[in-house]
Design a protein around this motif. Sequence first.
Motif, PDB file in Angstrom:
ATOM      1  N   ASP A   1      -7.029  -3.029   0.062  1.00  0.00           N
ATOM      2  CA  ASP A   1      -7.441  -2.566   1.398  1.00  0.00           C
ATOM      3  C   ASP A   1      -8.716  -1.728   1.353  1.00  0.00           C
ATOM      4  O   ASP A   1      -9.459  -1.669   2.325  1.00  0.00           O
ATOM      5  CB  ASP A   1      -6.339  -1.713   2.044  1.00  0.00           C
ATOM      6  CG  ASP A   1      -5.110  -2.522   2.399  1.00  0.00           C
ATOM      7  OD1 ASP A   1      -5.186  -3.763   2.376  1.00  0.00           O
ATOM      8  OD2 ASP A   1      -4.063  -1.910   2.703  1.00  0.00           O
TER       9      ASP A   1
ATOM     10  N   SER B   1       0.828  -1.209   0.000  1.00  0.00           N
ATOM     11  CA  SER B   1       0.000   0.000   0.000  1.00  0.00           C
ATOM     12  C   SER B   1       0.860   1.256   0.000  1.00  0.00           C
ATOM     13  O   SER B   1       0.491   2.270  -0.595  1.00  0.00           O
ATOM     14  CB  SER B   1      -0.929   0.006   1.222  1.00  0.00           C
ATOM     15  OG  SER B   1      -1.838  -1.066   1.135  1.00  0.00           O
TER      16      SER B   1
ATOM     17  N   ASP C   1      -6.366  -0.407  -4.472  1.00  0.00           N
ATOM     18  CA  ASP C   1      -5.741  -1.151  -3.378  1.00  0.00           C
ATOM     19  C   ASP C   1      -6.770  -2.089  -2.768  1.00  0.00           C
ATOM     20  O   ASP C   1      -7.880  -1.664  -2.434  1.00  0.00           O
ATOM     21  CB  ASP C   1      -5.232  -0.159  -2.312  1.00  0.00           C
ATOM     22  CG  ASP C   1      -4.351  -0.834  -1.267  1.00  0.00           C
ATOM     23  OD1 ASP C   1      -4.525  -2.052  -1.013  1.00  0.00           O
ATOM     24  OD2 ASP C   1      -3.493  -0.138  -0.695  1.00  0.00           O
TER      25      ASP C   1
END
Length: 554
Positions: free
Chosen positions: A337, A246, A335
């Motif tokens: 996430d 990230s 991403d």
Amino acid sequence: PRHELSNELTALEGTSYGRYKSLRGKWWTGPAVLDISQVQSDPYAPPSRVALHFDAEAADLPAEWHATAERRRALAVLLVKRFKKAAETRDLRIDAGGQEILRRSSCEVGADGTVVFRLGAQLPGHGRRIAGRQAARLLCELLPDAADEALAVGEDEAMRWARHADDVAALREAVAAAGLVAFVADGSMLARRSGVDDRPLEGGVPFAGPESMAAEFTLPHAGTVRGMGIGPGVTLIVGGGFHGKSTLLRALEAGVWDHVPGDGRELVVADRSAVKVRAEDGRAVTGVDVHAFVDHLPSGDDTRRFTTANASGSTSQAAAVVESLEAGARVLLIDEDTAATNLMIRDARMQELVAKDREPLTPLVDLVRSMADDHGVSTVLVMGGSGDYMDVADRVVLMDAYRPEDVTERAKALAARPTGRRVEAEGFAMPRARVVDPRSVSSESRGRQKIRADGTDGLRFGESEVDVRSVEQITDHSMTSGIGLAIEAAVRRGWIDGKATVAVALDRIEEGLGTEGAAELLRVRDVDLAVPRRFEIAATLNRMRELRVSPGEE
Ligand code: ADP
Ligand code: MG
């Protein structure tokens, strides 16, 4: 001459606070003109707004320091940071920004060498009475002293910033000319100190790109720089948790902006049109053609003109992708996430269990290839949790203890072993164009309260509020304000005219903001602003709950 204002202020000592208003206007405080443009109504209100104008002779900056637009932008950032450091009081509030080199209203250097500082000044009071002598010290001593100190920048420092500006501009050009979508120089420090401290992490591991992806450029001052070049197409970043995936992606997100010397990401650049897209459940979506991702909803809703006041994770991300493409993004950054799993992947077993005709979602994994091959849109994805993207990736970068490794060959070998997964889309089609109804985005139609930014979280627009927390490339409060003012200007000037498509309206806005001098926005005197890209403006427009659109001509 400085004393005229000083005398006035001293004479106002002890009178009613409201009389500060009589000072509005321009004062010669030699060597600069102080323009008091807005005066607070009481000591606890937001600071009054003042500007300090230096003509070229008074500013006395060597022509070399401000010879190009890039140098002027960098010099203005250097000056405003010096001003902030020099200001000895909290009562002078200047917007010095963060790590980015952006065009800001707080300091501008003109092509002719003029300089203006714009800032807030908290005018002092004894309760509801004017503290005139203190005010005289603030406006006639502390303020010009801070400006003088800022302008007393040394040759070495100024030229370091000027050369840096030249180098980054050259690097961006060279990276684009080489056909790359991003470049990360070896030796860069990508990690930040913390989530709330954007300065470089001390003692972090410097970036070192893999041999196979090495790119080299010769810059006018720094000479040869080498690093990792990311080519077009589909780039997959994999690796174990906490290995720096990230952090690398965030550096690419930030790579659309230039950074100050010492930032660690000075020579990290991404295509100017790279847009971070993410899931954001609960957001509004207005008339967006998401059918490539979402089709055959059980509700029967038309997904070619999809509208909702409360999007799910997957539809919000689908909308974000489509809206970014509509705005002209050539690179998408995603991403895991912050992505919606069901929009990213649908593996072989799930394809077995849930038939395609019972699943409205087409995962991105089946569309990124076509986006790249048919439409020239590249993606850089962080995906540590699913191997399905190996089938579609042009290159795979493994982050191992913050060090990137090129594992494309290994990934290709793995991808050659069938998983039984079937591709679920024939290709990606560019979305239908939309036209924005200017009345729906005008702050003027919504009461007297105009535009006000709430950090990087939200934008008050008349009576309504836009949530921009998930527009992650907005750098700071001033950029949020810049977006609001840009939208207002776009309506006022007819750039958004109810006829032009979103893409055309954004072209006009960009042109209006881009040309130096034409940037009337920067002359706005009662708020600090930073100039956004078209993508942050589009993202904000798209999140307005009152937005109304109609289909563009096909
Ligand atoms: P991932 O996405 O792979 O799980 P992150 O990028 O979130 O990993 O990084 C995990 C942690 O490691 C973060 O706290 C980050 O600041 C830190 N980190 C990332 N890159 C470096 C580096 N080059 N040197 C030191 N620490 C780093
Ligand atoms: Mg991560």
